[in-house]
Motif scaffolding. Structure first.
Motif, PDB file in Angstrom:
ATOM      1  N   THR A 120       0.737  -1.241   0.131  1.00 51.20           N
ATOM      2  CA  THR A 120      -0.062   0.113  -0.051  1.00 51.20           C
ATOM      3  C   THR A 120       0.957   1.303   0.054  1.00 51.20           C
ATOM      4  O   THR A 120       0.645   2.151  -0.698  1.00 51.20           O
ATOM      5  CB  THR A 120      -1.006   0.055   1.272  1.00 51.20           C
ATOM      6  N   PHE A 121       1.798   1.205   0.853  1.00 51.92           N
ATOM      7  CA  PHE A 121       2.627   2.256   0.846  1.00 51.92           C
ATOM      8  C   PHE A 121       4.247   1.854   1.247  1.00 51.92           C
ATOM      9  O   PHE A 121       4.140   0.749   1.584  1.00 51.92           O
ATOM     10  CB  PHE A 121       2.513   3.424   2.020  1.00 51.92           C
ATOM     11  N   ILE A 153       0.443   6.918 -10.407  1.00 48.72           N
ATOM     12  CA  ILE A 153      -0.439   6.881  -9.207  1.00 48.72           C
ATOM     13  C   ILE A 153      -0.451   8.255  -8.593  1.00 48.72           C
ATOM     14  O   ILE A 153       0.306   8.911  -8.663  1.00 48.72           O
ATOM     15  CB  ILE A 153      -0.172   5.699  -8.090  1.00 48.72           C
ATOM     16  N   ALA A 154      -1.551   8.257  -7.803  1.00 48.14           N
ATOM     17  CA  ALA A 154      -1.684   9.748  -6.970  1.00 48.14           C
ATOM     18  C   ALA A 154      -1.727  11.096  -7.751  1.00 48.14           C
ATOM     19  O   ALA A 154      -2.292  10.827  -8.863  1.00 48.14           O
ATOM     20  CB  ALA A 154      -0.782   9.621  -5.650  1.00 48.14           C
ATOM     21  N   LYS A 155      -0.967  11.872  -7.381  1.00 44.91           N
ATOM     22  CA  LYS A 155      -0.904  13.059  -8.236  1.00 44.91           C
ATOM     23  C   LYS A 155       0.224  13.299  -9.172  1.00 44.91           C
ATOM     24  O   LYS A 155       0.722  14.391  -9.459  1.00 44.91           O
ATOM     25  CB  LYS A 155      -1.039  14.414  -7.190  1.00 44.91           C
ATOM     26  N   CYS A 156       1.080  12.026  -9.252  1.00 39.01           N
ATOM     27  CA  CYS A 156       2.183  12.099 -10.082  1.00 39.01           C
ATOM     28  C   CYS A 156       1.906  12.431 -11.599  1.00 39.01           C
ATOM     29  O   CYS A 156       0.587  12.367 -12.276  1.00 39.01           O
ATOM     30  CB  CYS A 156       2.806  10.767 -10.159  1.00 39.01           C
ATOM     31  N   VAL A 158       5.071  14.751  -9.796  1.00 38.67           N
ATOM     32  CA  VAL A 158       5.188  15.636  -8.812  1.00 38.67           C
ATOM     33  C   VAL A 158       6.385  16.338  -8.696  1.00 38.67           C
ATOM     34  O   VAL A 158       7.370  15.705  -8.494  1.00 38.67           O
ATOM     35  CB  VAL A 158       4.585  15.262  -7.552  1.00 38.67           C
ATOM     36  N   ASN A 172       5.221   8.047 -10.124  1.00 42.29           N
ATOM     37  CA  ASN A 172       5.413   6.602  -9.491  1.00 42.29           C
ATOM     38  C   ASN A 172       4.242   5.917 -10.211  1.00 42.29           C
ATOM     39  O   ASN A 172       3.108   6.197 -10.805  1.00 42.29           O
ATOM     40  CB  ASN A 172       4.726   6.698  -8.019  1.00 42.29           C
ATOM     41  N   ARG A 174       2.725   1.368 -10.361  1.00 35.72           N
ATOM     42  CA  ARG A 174       2.636   0.054  -9.519  1.00 35.72           C
ATOM     43  C   ARG A 174       2.874  -0.927 -10.863  1.00 35.72           C
ATOM     44  O   ARG A 174       2.234  -0.862 -11.842  1.00 35.72           O
ATOM     45  CB  ARG A 174       1.544   0.011  -9.039  1.00 35.72           C
ATOM     46  N   GLU A 182       9.591   4.284  -9.329  1.00 30.45           N
ATOM     47  CA  GLU A 182       9.290   5.775  -9.673  1.00 30.45           C
ATOM     48  C   GLU A 182      10.491   6.055 -10.656  1.00 30.45           C
ATOM     49  O   GLU A 182      11.454   5.413 -10.841  1.00 30.45           O
ATOM     50  CB  GLU A 182       9.720   6.384  -8.241  1.00 30.45           C
TER      51      GLU A 182
END
Length: 190
Positions: A120-121, A153-156, A158, A172, A174, A182
């Motif tokens: 997850t992280f 993923i996320a706000k990438c 960044v 990033n 997955r 990354e």
């Protein structure tokens, strides 16, 4: 400690070393002449749950090139502590060309699948947590990844925070097993 845990720890430590090397690519490397290392790069072995999906991700999304792989007899795996007498069929992917190219060695064990870790992280589990791949042009790398079906993923992407070199950003992704990859490099916000 069982052999699977030992193998996992070897893979994890190799990943940490690869990340340290990749980040060191942005810094001046001192003392290389005094080193006992035969190469400035390392190879990373990664056990995957679906070899075809992983090969597609690393080749089509990230841009690795597949080169001839190799087989390791089960007895050798047992003698060296790599496996419990299971033959290894290793697929080799490279970044760049020549002997100093980074190598990612993928393998799948259909008869003895490994245990998944919490991805997850990066703080969710111990050990190898992510690959860092320095790129010359992050905008181009993200475009190429999208052509291969990859989605950041996320706000990438960044931008890197204050204290890091200006103009660099991180995107990033997955892989099919949830491992974080990354891409880091120069980036301009469009």
């Amino acid at each position: 400690m069982n052999r699977r845990n030992t193998w996992f720890r070897v893979v994890c430590l190799t990943g940490v070393a690869l990340t340290a090397f990749a980040l060191g690519g942005f810094a001046n490397q001192k003392g290389q002449r005094d080193s006992n290392f035969a190469s400035q790069t390392i190879d990373l072995g990664m056990v995957v749950s679906d070899l075809d999906k992983s090969l597609k991700f690393y080749k089509d999304v990230l841009g690795f090139t597949e080169v001839p792989g190799f087989k390791v007899p089960g007895a050798f795996g047992l003698d060296t502590g790599l496996s419990n007498n299971i033959d290894l069929d290793v697929h080799v992917l490279v970044l760049g060309e020549g002997e100093t190219a980074t190598k990612l060695k993928l393998m799948q064990f259909k008869s003895t699948p490994g245990a998944r870790v919490d991805n997850t992280f990066i703080h969710s589990s111990y050990g190898f947590r992510y690959l860092t791949i320095p790129v010359k042009n992050l905008n181009l790398a993200v475009e190429n990844a999208a052509k291969g079906g990859g989605k950041p993923i996320a706000k990438c992407p960044v931008p890197l925070p204050q204290g890091f070199p200006a103009g660099l950003a991180l995107a990033n992704y997955r892989d099919p097993d949830g491992n974080l990859v990354e891409l880091v490099g120069p980036w301009s916000k469009k």
